[in-house]
Design a protein around this motif. Structure first.
Motif, PDB file in Angstrom:
ATOM      1  N   ALA A  43       0.779  -1.214   0.000  1.00  0.00           N
ATOM      2  CA  ALA A  43       0.000   0.000   0.000  1.00  0.00           C
ATOM      3  C   ALA A  43       0.812   1.265   0.000  1.00  0.00           C
ATOM      4  CB  ALA A  43      -0.908   0.001   1.227  1.00  0.00           C
TER       5      ALA A  43
ATOM      6  N   GLN B 228      -4.432   2.621  -4.207  1.00  0.00           N
ATOM      7  CA  GLN B 228      -3.561   1.755  -4.992  1.00  0.00           C
ATOM      8  C   GLN B 228      -3.400   2.226  -6.432  1.00  0.00           C
ATOM      9  OE1 GLN B 228      -2.452  -1.779  -4.492  1.00  0.00           O
ATOM     10  NE2 GLN B 228      -2.651  -1.641  -2.284  1.00  0.00           N
TER      11      GLN B 228
ATOM     12  N   SER C 256       5.023  -2.332  -8.743  1.00  0.00           N
ATOM     13  CA  SER C 256       3.980  -3.343  -8.617  1.00  0.00           C
ATOM     14  C   SER C 256       3.525  -3.778 -10.000  1.00  0.00           C
ATOM     15  CB  SER C 256       2.791  -2.820  -7.809  1.00  0.00           C
ATOM     16  OG  SER C 256       2.087  -1.837  -8.522  1.00  0.00           O
TER      17      SER C 256
ATOM     18  N   TRP D  77       4.623  -7.114  -5.596  1.00  0.00           N
ATOM     19  CA  TRP D  77       4.938  -5.792  -5.051  1.00  0.00           C
ATOM     20  C   TRP D  77       6.367  -5.830  -4.555  1.00  0.00           C
ATOM     21  CZ3 TRP D  77       4.524  -3.789   0.361  1.00  0.00           C
ATOM     22  CH2 TRP D  77       4.590  -2.389   0.413  1.00  0.00           C
TER      23      TRP D  77
END
Length: 658
Positions: free
Chosen positions: A119, A134, A281, A307
């Motif tokens: 996050a 996101q 990501s 990620w």
């Protein structure tokens, strides 16, 4: 339960009720015929969905003054974002739904129905919790907010509800859109607690630019592309810069009359806090829908999410973290429309979360030398699940929904989660909804899986592998009334959440000369309250939205209230669209009462009233420009006295659609 600061609280609520606030919704603010899918995993018009659901549509996103998902959610009753800086690269700490925080996993975050992790890209929750910001707003088609226990369909973390961020669809004809935003803002703090604000040095700005293109190559194949660039300065004493490149590609292929294939590729490259944080990501998904005959549908799909992050720099007092977290899922579902009375859904899922990263703690020994200790997180967490749901239309105006899910977790073993929903159409314009369900939540990565204590600012934290999952009972009910041909919607509801074995943090000693905190289960915690909302779409372009939430929380072990939950939260929207001149205007206020900042309930934030304004002008059929001023009176609360937070913000946006 404790009551405090009642005089200021009444002032806050009176101001909010008189003005009305947070988002400009333009045109029609509620579209009751919109199709939603999250609450039951099947398609329903919003007016007919059996589960409490709110939708933030693409139109709402385009007409709002919001720059992040957090800002959009600030107008949803039961969602509190009062401590969020509402800025790309800023933090989203302390955001909560119905008194339970997102950052420790009490609300499930999905993107296109897919569970997400990681996050930090928008100032999220580090490596241990899901974040809301996101993806950029330009990639989003709508956001569905489903309230109440969702474990029966989605498993762990869906305690207070589910937020499903649904990305833009592939168009039927060539379509291109662009958006450019530029803004500036102040960064302030209250060093004495008396309301006199000190402004940080340096100009603070944010910029955003996006371009989207989509087309249908023929009757069977379509695609959509989006690229977005964002940058902003951090909210702190120094203007540390963050930026992000985001790319999304989606495609849909109707291979024949019974088989459809779709896919999505997302990539994000983030660098923030003046270069001290980098993150990449990647998300790839592929699915196929097989419809052998009318009323029967099979869906097979999977996705992988990686990620990769570095949070530092080395020697950082919060720890220097680097490595990656990946998430993989395979799922098969069947939906059968069995006559006019039953809709049956059955599904099996397999999830895998892989942790592979390190944290470096740095401390000074007695001889004045820096000593580095490496903390590892190396885990492979697997969950196998099966669920079944039956939507039973007993009679024309009464629908019952029963769902049951079994999850087998590699750490905690088996868990059974039932849920029951009811929707009764009392009249053509009055609907009653109710639900009761069990929920559960696995402890977070930090609570469970670090092998030795890790540094976090002026203390160390120690994981506890003996923690139990948290088990919850959620009950909610609401009544919805439509008036004047659905131009007015009135909604009132009650919610109750009881959590056994809730995980809390406490000090247990010292480590390397600093306080050592660890995690344990407490006996029970409760959140409950009421939510009231009204939406008015009046002739002549006038509109008014009002909402109010009262939330009462209690740690049953101590009798204290939970932290960062305002007792009262009132907001609304007043808006006016002058069609003849193509001008839209809005003004609003959001008011919140005090909220405790510590478990002992000795410190709390003062009440706050935040005012926003916006003006929009249509330049042509395909272009418009808008200007927004947020927190006009610089009254947003900081996390504590002396902390920096965003003050007044000015921004302008230019949008084209062809």
């Amino acid at each position: 339960m404790r009551f405090y600061d009642t005089t200021n609280t009444k002032k806050v609520l009176l101001a909010a009720a008189l003005a009305a606030s947070t988002v400009y919704a333009g045109g029609e603010s509620h579209r009751l015929d919109d199709v939603v899918v999250t609450g039951t995993r099947t398609e329903h018009a919003l007016k007919d969905v059996p589960v409490e659901t709110m939708v933030i549509s693409r139109e709402d996103i385009e007409n709002s003054h919001g720059h992040t998902i957090m800002e959009l959610l600030s107008s949803v009753p039961g969602v509190n974002t009062s401590i969020s800086t509402d800025l790309f690269g800023g933090n989203t700490w302390r955001s909560s739904m119905r008194g339970l925080p997102f950052y420790t996993g009490y609300g499930l975050i999905l993107v296109d129905g897919e569970r997400v992790h990681g996050a930090g890209q928008s100032g999220g929750h580090g490596e241990f919790g899901p974040g809301l910001n996101q993806i950029p707003l330009s990639m989003i088609e709508r956001i569905e907010v489903v309230k109440g226990a969702g474990a029966a369909l989605y498993g762990s973390d869906a305690v207070a509800g589910v937020i499903n961020i649904i990305t833009r669809r592939t168009p039927d004809e060539p379509s291109i859109s662009t958006e450019v935003t530029y803004g500036s803002y102040t960064v302030v703090r209250d060093t004495t607690g008396d309301g006199d604000l000190e402004e940080a040095d340096g100009d603070r700005t944010f910029r955003k630019a996006s371009v989207s293109y989509g087309d249908a190559l023929n009757d069977r194949f379509g695609y959509f592309l989006n690229y977005t660039y964002e940058e902003s300065d951090d909210v702190g004493a120094d203007p540390l810069r963050s930026h992000r490149h985001s790319l999304m590609k989606k495609w849909d292929w109707d291979m024949n009359d019974v088989l459809d294939v779709d896919g999505k590729l997302e990539y994000s490259d983030y660098a923030g806090r003046g270069g001290d944080r980098t993150e990449d990501s990647k998300r790839f998904s592929l699915g196929a829908t097989y419809t052998p005959q009318e009323g029967h549908r099979f869906r097979a799909g999977g996705y992988t999410y990686l990620w990769d992050f570095e949070q530092g720099p080395p020697g950082n007092p919060h720890g220097y973290r680097y490595g990656d977290i990946s998430y993989n899922q395979l799922a098969l579902t069947y939906t059968g429309y069995l006559g006019d009375m039953h809709t049956l859904s059955v599904g099996v899922e397999g999830n895998q979360q892989i942790l592979d990263y390190k944290t470096e703690n740095t401390h000074t020994d007695d001889d004045g030398n820096d000593v580095i200790t490496v903390v590892t997180s190396d885990e492979d967490i697997r969950t196998a699940s099966i669920f079944v749901q039956d939507e039973f239309q007993v009679v024309e105006n009464l629908t019952l929904v029963g769902a049951l899910r079994y999850d087998d977790h590699s750490t905690f073993g088996g868990e059974l989660s039932p849920k029951f929903n009811l929707m009764a159409r009392l009249t053509d314009h009055t609907t009653l909804r109710g639900s009761v369900g069990k929920s559960y939540k696995s402890p977070t990565i930090r609570q469970l899986y670090y092998d030795i204590p890790y540094r976090h600012g002026d203390s160390y934290r120690e994981s506890n592998r003996d923690l139990n999952p948290e088990i919850g009972l959620s009950i909610s009910s609401s009544v919805e009334q439509w008036l004047l041909d659905d131009m007015i919607t009135l909604t009132a509801g009650y919610f109750y959440n009881s959590l056994e074995d809730m995980v809390v943090r406490q000090e247990i000693g010292t480590y390397e000369g600093l306080p050592l905190l660890s995690y344990r289960n407490i006996e029970e915690a409760v959140t409950q309250g009421v939510e009231v909302m009204s939406q008015f779409d009046l002739p002549g372009g006038m509109g008014l939205d009002l909402s109010y939430t009262a939330t009462f929380t209690e740690n049953k072990e101590t009798g204290n209230e939970l932290t960062y939950v305002p007792r009262h939260d009132a907001s609304g929207t007043v808006r006016y669209f002058i069609a003849h001149h193509g001008i839209g205007l809005s003004f609003g206020i959001n008011g919140m009462s005090s909220q405790y900042t510590d478990a002992a309930n000795t410190n709390y934030l003062e009440p706050s009233v935040v005012a926003n304004a916006r003006v929009m002008k249509e330049i042509s059929d395909n272009a418009r420009i808008s200007f927004a001023m947020d927190d006009i009176f610089e009254s947003r609360v900081g996390e504590r006295t002396g902390s920096w937070f965003r003050g007044r913000s000015l921004s302008g946006t230019f949008t084209t659609n062809f």
